[in-house]
Design a protein around this motif. Structure first.
Motif, PDB file in Angstrom:
ATOM      1  N   SER A 143      22.738   8.379 -11.948  1.00 30.02           N
ATOM      2  CA  SER A 143      23.178  10.175 -10.912  1.00 30.02           C
ATOM      3  C   SER A 143      22.851   9.224  -9.558  1.00 30.02           C
ATOM      4  O   SER A 143      23.079   9.778  -8.894  1.00 30.02           O
ATOM      5  CB  SER A 143      22.529  10.343 -11.627  1.00 30.02           C
ATOM      6  OG  SER A 143      22.391  11.332 -12.741  1.00 30.02           O
ATOM      7  N   PHE A 144      20.821   8.905  -9.780  1.00 30.85           N
ATOM      8  CA  PHE A 144      21.404   8.466  -8.684  1.00 30.85           C
ATOM      9  C   PHE A 144      21.751   7.605  -8.131  1.00 30.85           C
ATOM     10  O   PHE A 144      22.486   7.023  -6.554  1.00 30.85           O
ATOM     11  CB  PHE A 144      19.664   7.468  -8.012  1.00 30.85           C
ATOM     12  CG  PHE A 144      18.259   8.727  -7.900  1.00 30.85           C
ATOM     13  CD1 PHE A 144      17.740   9.129  -6.743  1.00 30.85           C
ATOM     14  CD2 PHE A 144      17.732   8.869  -8.799  1.00 30.85           C
ATOM     15  CE1 PHE A 144      17.168   9.845  -6.094  1.00 30.85           C
ATOM     16  CE2 PHE A 144      16.429   9.499  -8.666  1.00 30.85           C
ATOM     17  CZ  PHE A 144      16.806  10.328  -7.454  1.00 30.85           C
ATOM     18  N   ALA A 145      22.532   6.577  -8.349  1.00 31.70           N
ATOM     19  CA  ALA A 145      23.727   5.258  -8.209  1.00 31.70           C
ATOM     20  C   ALA A 145      24.824   6.118  -6.930  1.00 31.70           C
ATOM     21  O   ALA A 145      25.272   5.662  -6.538  1.00 31.70           O
ATOM     22  CB  ALA A 145      23.854   4.863  -9.565  1.00 31.70           C
ATOM     23  N   LYS A 146      25.733   6.885  -8.548  1.00 31.77           N
ATOM     24  CA  LYS A 146      26.328   7.844  -7.971  1.00 31.77           C
ATOM     25  C   LYS A 146      25.939   8.135  -6.618  1.00 31.77           C
ATOM     26  O   LYS A 146      26.615   8.411  -5.716  1.00 31.77           O
ATOM     27  CB  LYS A 146      26.885   8.880  -8.905  1.00 31.77           C
ATOM     28  CG  LYS A 146      27.271   8.033 -10.192  1.00 31.77           C
ATOM     29  CD  LYS A 146      27.785   9.616 -10.820  1.00 31.77           C
ATOM     30  CE  LYS A 146      29.471   9.445 -12.433  1.00 31.77           C
ATOM     31  NZ  LYS A 146      29.705  10.379 -13.277  1.00 31.77           N
ATOM     32  N   GLY A 147      25.238   9.351  -6.239  1.00 27.86           N
ATOM     33  CA  GLY A 147      24.590  10.137  -5.124  1.00 27.86           C
ATOM     34  C   GLY A 147      24.689   9.271  -3.910  1.00 27.86           C
ATOM     35  O   GLY A 147      25.162   9.493  -2.950  1.00 27.86           O
ATOM     36  N   ILE A 198      21.373  12.246  -1.071  1.00 26.71           N
ATOM     37  CA  ILE A 198      22.083  12.559  -1.787  1.00 26.71           C
ATOM     38  C   ILE A 198      22.436  14.247  -2.350  1.00 26.71           C
ATOM     39  O   ILE A 198      21.947  14.366  -3.756  1.00 26.71           O
ATOM     40  CB  ILE A 198      21.376  11.937  -3.269  1.00 26.71           C
ATOM     41  CG1 ILE A 198      20.123  12.299  -3.511  1.00 26.71           C
ATOM     42  CG2 ILE A 198      21.664   9.700  -2.976  1.00 26.71           C
ATOM     43  CD1 ILE A 198      19.675  10.957  -5.171  1.00 26.71           C
ATOM     44  N   GLY A 199      21.566  14.788  -1.620  1.00 21.44           N
ATOM     45  CA  GLY A 199      21.386  16.271  -2.070  1.00 21.44           C
ATOM     46  C   GLY A 199      20.478  17.349  -2.382  1.00 21.44           C
ATOM     47  O   GLY A 199      20.458  18.090  -1.875  1.00 21.44           O
ATOM     48  N   ILE A 250      26.939   8.119 -19.531  1.00 21.49           N
ATOM     49  CA  ILE A 250      27.379   8.764 -19.320  1.00 21.49           C
ATOM     50  C   ILE A 250      26.888  10.407 -19.136  1.00 21.49           C
ATOM     51  O   ILE A 250      28.067  10.857 -18.960  1.00 21.49           O
ATOM     52  CB  ILE A 250      28.388   8.554 -21.184  1.00 21.49           C
ATOM     53  CG1 ILE A 250      26.870   8.895 -22.247  1.00 21.49           C
ATOM     54  CG2 ILE A 250      28.769   7.239 -20.881  1.00 21.49           C
ATOM     55  CD1 ILE A 250      27.672   9.600 -23.586  1.00 21.49           C
ATOM     56  N   GLY A 251      25.734  10.496 -18.859  1.00 23.83           N
ATOM     57  CA  GLY A 251      25.261  11.385 -18.044  1.00 23.83           C
ATOM     58  C   GLY A 251      25.149  11.134 -16.854  1.00 23.83           C
ATOM     59  O   GLY A 251      24.441  13.079 -16.490  1.00 23.83           O
ATOM     60  N   ALA A 252      25.355  10.883 -16.811  1.00 23.37           N
ATOM     61  CA  ALA A 252      25.301  10.264 -14.612  1.00 23.37           C
ATOM     62  C   ALA A 252      25.811  11.229 -14.365  1.00 23.37           C
ATOM     63  O   ALA A 252      27.139  11.371 -14.505  1.00 23.37           O
ATOM     64  CB  ALA A 252      24.587   9.380 -14.873  1.00 23.37           C
ATOM     65  N   ASP A 253      25.264  12.593 -13.259  1.00 21.71           N
ATOM     66  CA  ASP A 253      25.934  13.642 -12.629  1.00 21.71           C
ATOM     67  C   ASP A 253      25.187  13.558 -11.116  1.00 21.71           C
ATOM     68  O   ASP A 253      23.886  13.928 -11.335  1.00 21.71           O
ATOM     69  CB  ASP A 253      26.391  14.265 -13.057  1.00 21.71           C
ATOM     70  CG  ASP A 253      26.777  15.384 -12.924  1.00 21.71           C
ATOM     71  OD1 ASP A 253      28.108  15.499 -11.525  1.00 21.71           O
ATOM     72  OD2 ASP A 253      27.433  16.451 -13.107  1.00 21.71           O
ATOM     73  N   HIS A 254      25.653  12.151 -10.387  1.00 21.14           N
ATOM     74  CA  HIS A 254      24.589  13.172  -8.722  1.00 21.14           C
ATOM     75  C   HIS A 254      24.489  14.147  -8.531  1.00 21.14           C
ATOM     76  O   HIS A 254      23.792  14.779  -7.821  1.00 21.14           O
ATOM     77  CB  HIS A 254      25.382  12.221  -8.163  1.00 21.14           C
ATOM     78  CG  HIS A 254      26.600  12.508  -6.746  1.00 21.14           C
ATOM     79  ND1 HIS A 254      27.529  12.439  -7.923  1.00 21.14           N
ATOM     80  CD2 HIS A 254      26.698  12.943  -6.253  1.00 21.14           C
ATOM     81  CE1 HIS A 254      28.587  12.514  -7.724  1.00 21.14           C
ATOM     82  NE2 HIS A 254      28.384  13.300  -5.957  1.00 21.14           N
ATOM     83  N   LYS A 255      25.373  15.245  -8.707  1.00 24.20           N
ATOM     84  CA  LYS A 255      25.974  17.090  -8.323  1.00 24.20           C
ATOM     85  C   LYS A 255      24.716  17.297  -8.784  1.00 24.20           C
ATOM     86  O   LYS A 255      24.596  19.154  -8.642  1.00 24.20           O
ATOM     87  CB  LYS A 255      26.537  17.323  -8.555  1.00 24.20           C
ATOM     88  CG  LYS A 255      28.562  16.606  -7.709  1.00 24.20           C
ATOM     89  CD  LYS A 255      29.347  17.157  -8.784  1.00 24.20           C
ATOM     90  CE  LYS A 255      30.450  16.668  -7.906  1.00 24.20           C
ATOM     91  NZ  LYS A 255      32.122  17.018  -8.656  1.00 24.20           N
ATOM     92  N   ARG A 256      23.641  16.942  -9.944  1.00 26.55           N
ATOM     93  CA  ARG A 256      22.715  17.783 -10.309  1.00 26.55           C
ATOM     94  C   ARG A 256      21.352  17.714  -9.206  1.00 26.55           C
ATOM     95  O   ARG A 256      21.028  18.128  -9.507  1.00 26.55           O
ATOM     96  CB  ARG A 256      22.180  16.707 -11.964  1.00 26.55           C
ATOM     97  CG  ARG A 256      21.683  15.612 -11.716  1.00 26.55           C
ATOM     98  CD  ARG A 256      21.112  14.746 -12.394  1.00 26.55           C
ATOM     99  NE  ARG A 256      21.480  14.773 -13.491  1.00 26.55           N
ATOM    100  CZ  ARG A 256      22.174  14.955 -14.307  1.00 26.55           C
ATOM    101  NH1 ARG A 256      21.446  16.060 -15.265  1.00 26.55           N
ATOM    102  NH2 ARG A 256      22.982  14.443 -15.566  1.00 26.55           N
TER     103      ARG A 256
END
Length: 278
Positions: A14-18, A163-164, A128-134
């Motif tokens: 998630s951090f990588a995506k963010g 990243i939010g 597969i559960g990674a999501d930076h929007k969290r």
């Protein structure tokens, strides 16, 4: 700036995506799983992935260690001679005092370690559960230590906000562990205890409403991770459990004594406190 994320599980991923979404193009991944690294590269989470940390650490300006609590100090110990002078390390784990003590004993003076805790976990596991929007609108905690440079603290705070994360608060490691024992770990204790109750049966969900679903959601728990979190903060968590037992016994006593007035007073106290919070 070169950033490495060690451990591309649900939080590391998630951090990588963010970071990518925030415009950081030189984000690299380190993980023991080739399939995880392939997913991360294919989905554009990282620029390149590595199985061996020593292949890249010497070029990294920021190293985010997204490993289980008991893996953090051994990772630093194993790779400390490969770290770039002036590099900033950080973590994402939910306990601080014991981890800081272990890491501080082995950390080279040429690098800085900013201990941090994003307050937005997940019951999911793996990339597969990674999501930076969290992370959007979430809170994070940073626990400064005496050796931290102000510039290092501000750098990690800046990355979190970009990243939010809405609020990044500095607290002492001791205060962190005391409060996390109450607001997070105790909640998992209650959820697990309810699900494991002898009253649970095949018919339970026939009678269950939203309150049961909400309370038991976090009982879908990563046993390996949470056992480490609990045991690394066992003093604080035991204190939180003991305080809870006092309140539970007070409620139990009103039922034993059929004490309508005391029961209402306990309810009103909780209502008022909850409304002060939200």
């Amino acid at each position: 700036m070169n950033i490495a994320i060690v451990g591309l599980g649900v939080i590391g991923g998630s951090f990588a995506k963010g970071l990518q979404a925030a415009g950081y193009t030189n984000v690299y991944g380190i993980d023991v799983s080739e399939s995880t690294l392939k997913i991360a590269v294919d989905q554009g989470m990282i620029k390149k992935g590595f199985i061996e940390a020593n292949d890249i650490l010497q070029d990294m300006d920021v190293i985010m260690i997204s490993l289980y609590p008991n893996q953090i100090a051994p990772f630093v110990e194993q790779h400390k001679n490969r770290l770039k002078d002036g590099a900033v390390l950080t973590d994402v784990t939910g306990v601080k005092t014991t981890i800081i003590e272990k890491v501080s004993n082995i950390l080279p003076s040429t690098v800085d370690f900013v201990f941090a805790h994003p307050m937005r976990g997940s019951e999911k596991q793996g990339i597969i559960g990674a999501d930076h929007k969290r992370f959007i609108g979430a809170n994070a905690l940073i626990t400064p230590i005496a050796t931290n440079k102000e510039a290092s603290l501000q750098l990690i705070e800046k990355l979190y906000k970009e990243i939010g994360f809405d609020q990044v608060t500095r607290v002492s490691p001791e205060k962190h562990d005391e409060q996390i024992a109450y607001v997070s770990q105790l909640m998992h204790v209650l959820s697990v205890a309810v699900v494991n109750s002898q009253q649970a049966s095949e018919e339970t969900l026939t009678y269950a409403g939203n309150s049961f679903q909400e309370l038991t959601r976090i009982a879908d728990i990563n046993a390996e991770l949470w056992s480490e979190l609990f045991l690394n903060n066992r003093t604080g968590l035991l204190k939180s459990i003991e305080h809870f037992e006092i309140e539970l016994d007070a409620l139990k006593h009103t039922l034993e004594e059929n004490d309508d007035e005391r029961l209402k007073a306990i309810f009103r106290q909780a209502t008022n406190k909850r409304r002060e919070w939200y």
